[in-house]
Write a protein that holds these residues in place. Structure first.
Motif, PDB file in Angstrom:
ATOM      1  N   SER A 113     -15.457  16.205  10.683  1.00 18.93           N
ATOM      2  CA  SER A 113     -14.692  16.453  11.881  1.00 18.93           C
ATOM      3  C   SER A 113     -15.377  17.226  12.863  1.00 18.93           C
ATOM      4  CB  SER A 113     -13.644  17.282  11.397  1.00 18.93           C
ATOM      5  OG  SER A 113     -13.820  18.625  10.891  1.00 18.93           O
ATOM      6  N   VAL A 114     -14.987  17.402  14.247  1.00 19.43           N
ATOM      7  CA  VAL A 114     -15.545  18.046  15.282  1.00 19.43           C
ATOM      8  C   VAL A 114     -15.578  19.564  14.882  1.00 19.43           C
ATOM      9  CG1 VAL A 114     -15.028  19.075  17.441  1.00 19.43           C
ATOM     10  CG2 VAL A 114     -14.626  16.750  17.057  1.00 19.43           C
ATOM     11  N   LYS A 115     -14.728  19.976  14.155  1.00 20.79           N
ATOM     12  CA  LYS A 115     -14.532  21.439  13.468  1.00 20.79           C
ATOM     13  C   LYS A 115     -15.727  21.730  12.591  1.00 20.79           C
ATOM     14  CE  LYS A 115     -11.744  24.832  10.900  1.00 20.79           C
ATOM     15  NZ  LYS A 115     -10.423  24.955  10.245  1.00 20.79           N
ATOM     16  N   ASP A 116     -16.016  20.757  11.658  1.00 17.43           N
ATOM     17  CA  ASP A 116     -17.298  20.770  10.753  1.00 17.43           C
ATOM     18  C   ASP A 116     -18.559  20.956  11.427  1.00 17.43           C
ATOM     19  OD1 ASP A 116     -15.203  20.495   8.527  1.00 17.43           O
ATOM     20  OD2 ASP A 116     -15.490  18.494   8.337  1.00 17.43           O
ATOM     21  N   LYS A 176     -19.010  21.977  14.387  1.00 13.24           N
ATOM     22  CA  LYS A 176     -19.084  23.212  15.232  1.00 13.24           C
ATOM     23  C   LYS A 176     -19.503  24.311  14.287  1.00 13.24           C
ATOM     24  CE  LYS A 176     -15.933  22.516  19.080  1.00 13.24           C
ATOM     25  NZ  LYS A 176     -14.852  23.021  19.781  1.00 13.24           N
ATOM     26  N   GLN A 177     -19.031  24.127  13.207  1.00 12.61           N
ATOM     27  CA  GLN A 177     -19.105  25.194  12.097  1.00 12.61           C
ATOM     28  C   GLN A 177     -20.879  25.106  11.337  1.00 12.61           C
ATOM     29  OE1 GLN A 177     -17.159  25.272   8.348  1.00 12.61           O
ATOM     30  NE2 GLN A 177     -17.072  27.503   8.603  1.00 12.61           N
ATOM     31  N   GLU A 224     -22.753  26.537  14.295  1.00 13.90           N
ATOM     32  CA  GLU A 224     -22.648  27.865  14.279  1.00 13.90           C
ATOM     33  C   GLU A 224     -23.750  28.716  13.325  1.00 13.90           C
ATOM     34  OE1 GLU A 224     -21.620  31.863  15.380  1.00 13.90           O
ATOM     35  OE2 GLU A 224     -20.567  29.982  16.231  1.00 13.90           O
ATOM     36  N   TYR A 259     -16.813   9.793  17.045  1.00  9.25           N
ATOM     37  CA  TYR A 259     -16.614  10.397  18.232  1.00  9.25           C
ATOM     38  C   TYR A 259     -16.265  10.120  19.425  1.00  9.25           C
ATOM     39  CZ  TYR A 259     -18.569  13.470  14.046  1.00  9.25           C
ATOM     40  OH  TYR A 259     -18.854  13.742  12.915  1.00  9.25           O
ATOM     41  N   GLU A 292     -15.180  14.334  22.750  1.00 13.63           N
ATOM     42  CA  GLU A 292     -15.457  15.202  21.554  1.00 13.63           C
ATOM     43  C   GLU A 292     -17.051  15.636  21.753  1.00 13.63           C
ATOM     44  OE1 GLU A 292     -12.043  13.854  18.509  1.00 13.63           O
ATOM     45  OE2 GLU A 292     -13.941  12.626  18.446  1.00 13.63           O
ATOM     46  N   GLU A 346     -17.450  18.267  24.174  1.00 11.76           N
ATOM     47  CA  GLU A 346     -17.031  19.691  23.502  1.00 11.76           C
ATOM     48  C   GLU A 346     -18.125  20.269  22.669  1.00 11.76           C
ATOM     49  OE1 GLU A 346     -13.417  21.011  20.412  1.00 11.76           O
ATOM     50  OE2 GLU A 346     -13.236  19.350  21.548  1.00 11.76           O
ATOM     51  N   ILE A 347     -18.398  19.126  21.750  1.00 12.45           N
ATOM     52  CA  ILE A 347     -19.534  19.745  20.832  1.00 12.45           C
ATOM     53  C   ILE A 347     -20.950  20.313  21.392  1.00 12.45           C
ATOM     54  CG2 ILE A 347     -20.970  18.897  18.985  1.00 12.45           C
ATOM     55  CD1 ILE A 347     -18.777  17.406  18.015  1.00 12.45           C
ATOM     56  N   PHE A 358     -20.366  23.464  23.075  1.00  7.04           N
ATOM     57  CA  PHE A 358     -20.349  24.622  21.999  1.00  7.04           C
ATOM     58  C   PHE A 358     -21.991  24.962  21.508  1.00  7.04           C
ATOM     59  CE2 PHE A 358     -20.349  25.901  17.338  1.00  7.04           C
ATOM     60  CZ  PHE A 358     -19.377  26.708  17.625  1.00  7.04           C
TER      61      PHE A 358
END
Length: 768
Positions: free
Chosen positions: A175-178, A180-181, A184, A245, A249, A252-253, A256
Motif C-alpha cells: 500500500s501507499v502507507k507501506d 511511505k513507512q 521513513e 499505483y 498516488e 504523493e509518495i 513524501f
C-alpha cells in the motif's frame, strides 16, 4: 570538557534539575546508527521541551518545517520560531566551510542545539542524528518525562554519495502507507535513494494514461504460485491478484520522499521481464501470440521486440514516468533477457544485419543504447543491471553490479559509474538464519554479520577507478513476501547494517560495537511499529580439525549469557552441560545448544550433526578456488564431518563454483581401505545452480598412477540437496582420491539466467 567516543556502548549519566528542582532519572546514550565520522561527548544535558524555540537560516525553511512536524509527532506540539522569552534554542545555520553537501556539524550544549550545514541535505541528516538522541518513546509521543539531550559534538559526512535500498512491487504489491513507512525508515538510516521496481512479468504497477491496458490487463494475474519455485510440480492458489499505483498516488509518495531527502529511482524493465506489458499489448512482443501475465516466478522468453512500435511505446511510457519522477536517473533493467525469440524472428535478424551488429547480445546493446539516447535527450541518465555490459555498454550508463563485483570492475575500467549490489552481500530476500523455522525465502544464506562485512570498493581496481564506485544498494525481491511485515522482517536489520557500510568510514567499522548499538535501535523500531528479524541470541559454531582430532566451538555475541548443550540429540534445559571450551567430537553426535539467562532459554535452538569418516583430517588439493562469495569454510569444508544446509547454499559448508570444472584430490596421508564415497550437489535452477553433468572418481596410492575408478552421469532434475552416491563395487586400497566434477555448462534459453554459466555447489565428501 570533551572526550572522543571510540566504540562499544557508551553510557553517559546526566542529572537533570527540572523547573521544580526535582532530580530526574539518568540519561542513557547508547550510540548512533550509522556511526558518525567523528563524535565527542561532554558533561551535562540540554532540556528539550515545548518551551524550546527554533532559529534558522532562510535557506533551511523546508528542513525546519520537516523538523517541526517530527517534533509535533514526538511531543504533541510544534516549536515556535525564535521568541525573546525563551532561553534555549535549536538553531539551523548555513556553513559554507563544510565541503560535503550532505555533511553537517551538530553541537549540543546545555543552552543550545546547533546544526550547521552547507546545504539543506546536511541539516536533514543532522536532524536524523538528533532524532536518535531522543529516547525511543519520542517516536510515538509516549514519553512521560522531560526530554534530555546529551552534551555532544558531532562532525559527520557520508562515505558514498549513492546509498540505496530497493523494493520490488511487481511480484507482490504494498500500500501507499507501506511504501511511505519504508521510505521513513530509510531516511532515518540516512539512505538517500529508493529504487522502486515498478514493472515485472507478474504485474505492471504504475498508471500510464496513454496506455490504459497496462493497468487494466497487465496489473493483474489470474493466480499465484504456492510454495517455492523449486517445488515440483508447481501448485497455484487459483486467486486473481494485482493492483497498481495511480499517478496521484505516485506524486504523493514522491513528495513524501523528497521531504525526507530520498530520491526515488523508478525501474521500468526492458527488454526482458516485460511479459505483463506484452500481455496488455501483444504487438510489443516477438512471439506473435497472445500471452497472459505470469503466474509464477522465473525468466520468460517473452521480451520486447525492438520494432519502431515498441520504441514509440517505451518513449511514451518514459515520458509519463519522467513527469512523475524528477530523479536524475531512470532504471531500465536490462537483465535476464532470453534471446530465443529474437533468434527466431525475421525482423530482429534483419535489424542485426542492418545495424551491423554481431549477434543478439549486440541487439540488446542496440536496444539499451537507443533508450539511453532518448533519456539523455530529456536530460536524464540510465542505470541498468550489469547485463547491459554484454554486447557493449551504452555511453553514459551507470552499471548496477549484482552478479558479484565483476560488472562493477568492468564498468569502472571503462570510466563508467557503478553501484555495488552483489547478491552475496546485498540480496535481502535470502535466508538470514540457519533456523529451520525461518519463513520461506528464495534460497541462499546472508546473515547480518556478512552484510556488515561488505566492502563496496572491490579488489583489483586503482584509486582513480575506485572514484567511479558511487555507492551500494540492498535489494528486496518479493516473490516470497506477500505482506509488508514480511518485507520489513527480511530487510531489517540487514538494511541497518548496510546503512553503516555506505555511510561510515571504513576504519570505524566494528561489528561488536554495531550490535551493541543495534539493540537499543530496535527499541525505536518497536515504537515505530516495524516488524524485524531478531537473531541476536543465536549460536554460531565453528569446527577445528587437526589431523583426525575434531573440536567444535560455540559462541554467541553476548558474553554475559550462558550456553548450555547436549550431545545425545535431546533439547538442552537449565541443568544441561555448560559450554566453556571447545567440545571434542569423537563419534557421530547430534549436538543441541541454546543461550540461557539463568535457567531460561533466550534464543533459538541450535542443532549440529556430526559424521566422522575417513577423510576427516586429510589434505585437500583443488584445481580452482571456489568463488570468493561462496568460500566461507574454505576447501577443508569438504571433509570436516558437517553437511551444509538443505536450502541455504551460502553457509560455511557449501562451496560454490561459477562455470568451472572442478578437480578435487584428497590425500588420506596413508594407504587406507575404503568401500564407499558419497557427496552431494545443490540443485536450484531458479538461482542458476545446477547439478553437474558428470562426476568421475579415481584412486591412487602414489598420486601418479590412478585407476579408472567409477563415473556417474547425473540427472539435473533430482531434488535439491539430495545425496548423490558414488558406488564402489569392491573395497579399494588407496591414499589418494581424485574427484572430477563436470560443470553443467551454459543455462538454456527460457530459463532463469539463460546464456550465463551455471553454478556448481559441492558439499561434504564422505569417505567410508
Amino acid at each position: 570538557m570533551y572526550r572522543r567516543i571510540s566504540h562499544i556502548k557508551i553510557l553517559l549519566i546526566f542529572y537533570l534539575i527540572s523547573s521544580c528542582s526535582k532530580a530526574q532519572d539518568p540519561v542513557v546514550f547508547e550510540g548512533l546508527i550509522p556511526l558518525p565520522k567523528e563524535q565527542k561527548v561532554g558533561k551535562g544535558h540540554f532540556l528539550f521541551s515545548q518551551n524550546t524555540s527554533i532559529k534558522y537560516h532562510p535557506d533551511l525553511k523546508k528542513t525546519v518545517a520537516y523538523f517541526n512536524k517530527l517534533v509535533e509527532k514526538g511531543i504533541g506540539k510544534s516549536l515556535e520560531i525564535q521568541t525573546s522569552k525563551n532561553s534555549n534554542f535549536v538553531s539551523f545555520e548555513i556553513d559554507t566551510t563544510i565541503t560535503n553537501i550532505e555533511g553537517y556539524q551538530l553541537t549540543i550544549s546545555e543552552k543550545e542545539v546547533l546544526i550547521r550545514s552547507k546545504d539543506p541535505k546536511g541539516s536533514f541528516y543532522a536532524i536524523q542524528t538528533l532524532r536518535q538522541l531522543f529516547p525511543p518513546c519520542f517516536e510515538n509521543n509516549s514519553c512521560n518525562t522531560p526530554l534530555q539531550l546529551p552534551v555532544i559534538s558531532i562532525s559527520d559526512a557520508p562515505r558514498f554519495s549513492y546509498r540505496g535500498m530497493h523494493l520490488d512491487v511487481g511480484r507482490h504489491l504494498f500500500s501507499v502507507k507501506d511504501i511511505k513507512q519504508y521510505i521513513e525508515i530509510l531516511s532515518l538510516l540516512k539512505f538517500n535513494t529508493f529504487h522502486w521496481h515498478l514493472t515485472e512479468d507478474q504485474g505492471w504497477r504504475i498508471e500510464i494514461k496513454k496506455y490504459p491496458k497496462l493497468t487494466q490487463v497487465g496489473a493483474y494475474r489470474k493466480e499465484t504460485l504456492v510454495g517455492h519455485y523449486n517445488d515440483q510440480p508447481h501448485q497455484f492458489d487459483g486467486k486473481k491478484y494485482g493492483g497498481f499505483y495511480t499517478q496521484e498516488e505516485v506524486k504523493e509518495i514522491v513528495a513524501f520522499a523528497q521531504e525526507r531527502n530520498v530520491t526515488i529511482i523508478p525501474e521500468i524493465e526492458m527488454p526482458g521481464h516485460s511479459k505483463a506489458a506484452i500481455a496488455a499489448y501483444p504487438e510489443l512482443g516477438c512471439g506473435d501470440k497472445n500471452i497472459e501475465v505470469a503466474t509464477k516466478w522465473g525468466v520468460f522468453e517473452d521480451v520486447y521486440c525492438p520494432t519502431e512500435k515498441t520504441f514509440t511505446f517505451l518513449q511514451d511510457v518514459l515520458d509519463e514516468v519522467m513527469e512523475l519522477f524528477p530523479s536524475e536517473y531512470i532504471h531500465i533493467g536490462g537483465d535476464e533477457t532470453p534471446k530465443a525469440q529474437w533468434k527466431a524472428n525475421e525482423y530482429c535478424q534483419n535489424l542485426i544485419q542492418k545495424e551491423g551488429l554481431k549477434d543478439e547480445f549486440g541487439l540488446q546493446s542496440y536496444f539499451i543504447k537507443r533508450i539511453e539516447k532518448y533519456l539523455n535527450s530529456k536530460g536524464r541518465k540510465i542505470i541498468g543491471w550489469d547485463e547491459i555490459l554484454e554486447g557493449g555498454l551504452a555511453p553514459n550508463a551507470v552499471v548496477m553490479s549484482w552478479r558479484g563485483t565483476e560488472g562493477a570492475i568492468s564498468a569502472v575500467k571503462e570510466k563508467h559509474k557503478a553501484i555495488l549490489t552483489p547478491s552475496s552481500h546485498c540480496y535481502f530476500d535470502y535466508y538470514q538464519s540457519d533456523r529451520t523455522d525461518e519463513p520461506l525465502a528464495i534460497g541462499g544464506y546472508l546473515p547480518l554479520e556478512k552484510v556488515y562485512s561488505f566492502e563496496p570498493i572491490p579488489d583489483g581496481i586503482s584509486k582513480e577507478e575506485a572514484t567511479y564506485i558511487i555507492g551500494a544498494q540492498g535489494n528486496v525481491w518479493t516473490e516470497y513476501m506477500k505482506t509488508f511485515d514480511k518485507v520489513t522482517y527480511m530487510a531489517f536489520p540487514r538494511a541497518i547494517a548496510l546503512s553503516e557500510v555506505v555511510w561510515s568510514p571504513t576504519e570505524t567499522k566494528n561489528y561488536s560495537d554495531f550490535i551493541n548499538r543495534l539493540v537499543p535501535f530496535q527499541k525505536r523500531l518497536d515504537m515505530l511499529g516495524i516488524h524485524y528479524a531478531n537473531h541476536l541470541y543465536e549460536i554460531n559454531g565453528d569446527i577445528d580439525v587437526t589431523n583426525q582430532n575434531v573440536k567444535y566451538s560455540l559462541e554467541t555475541f553476548f558474553k554475559d549469557k550462558t550456553i548450555r548443550y547436549t550431545l545425545d540429540g535431546t533439547d538442552p534445559v537449565g541443568t544441561s552441560l555448560v559450554y566453556n571450551q571447545p567440545i571434542l567430537i569423537e563419534k557421530n553426535y547430534t549436538l543441541k545448544a541454546n543461550v540461557f539467562q539463568g535457567k531460561e532459554p533466550l534464543g533459538a535452538l541450535f542443532t549440529q550433526n556430526f559424521l566422522i569418516h575417513k577423510a576427516i583430517g586429510a589434505a585437500v588439493i583443488m584445481n580452482t578456488k571456489p568463488h570468493p562469495s561462496y568460500n566461507a569454510g574454505g576447501k577443508e569444508a569438504l571433509i570436516n564431518g558437517i553437511n551444509g544446509s538443505n536450502n541455504r547454499y551460502g553457509d560455511k559448508e557449501w562451496l560454490g563454483f561459477w562455470g568451472d570444472d572442478v578437480e578435487i584430490t584428497i590425500d588420506l596421508k596413508q594407504v587406507s581401505e575404503i568401500h564407499a564415497i558419497k557427496t552431494r550437489f545443490y540443485n536450484a535452477n531458479g538461482q542458476w545452480i545446477y547439478a553437474p553433468k558428470k562426476v568421475e572418481v579415481s584412486f591412487s596410492q602414489d598420486n601418479v598412477s590412478y585407476s579408472n575408478g567409477v563415473s556417474k552421469e547425473l540427472d539435473v532434475k533430482f531434488l535439491e540437496g539430495s545425496i548423490v552416491p558414488i558406488a564402489i563395487d569392491n573395497n579399494i586400497k588407496c591414499r589418494f582420491i581424485k574427484i572430477k566434477v563436470k560443470n553443467y555448462g551454459v543455462i538454456p534459453e527460457g530459463l532463469q539466467g539463460a546464456g550465463n554459466k551455471a553454478w556448481t555447489f559441492i558439499d561434504e565428501i564422505i569417505v567410508e
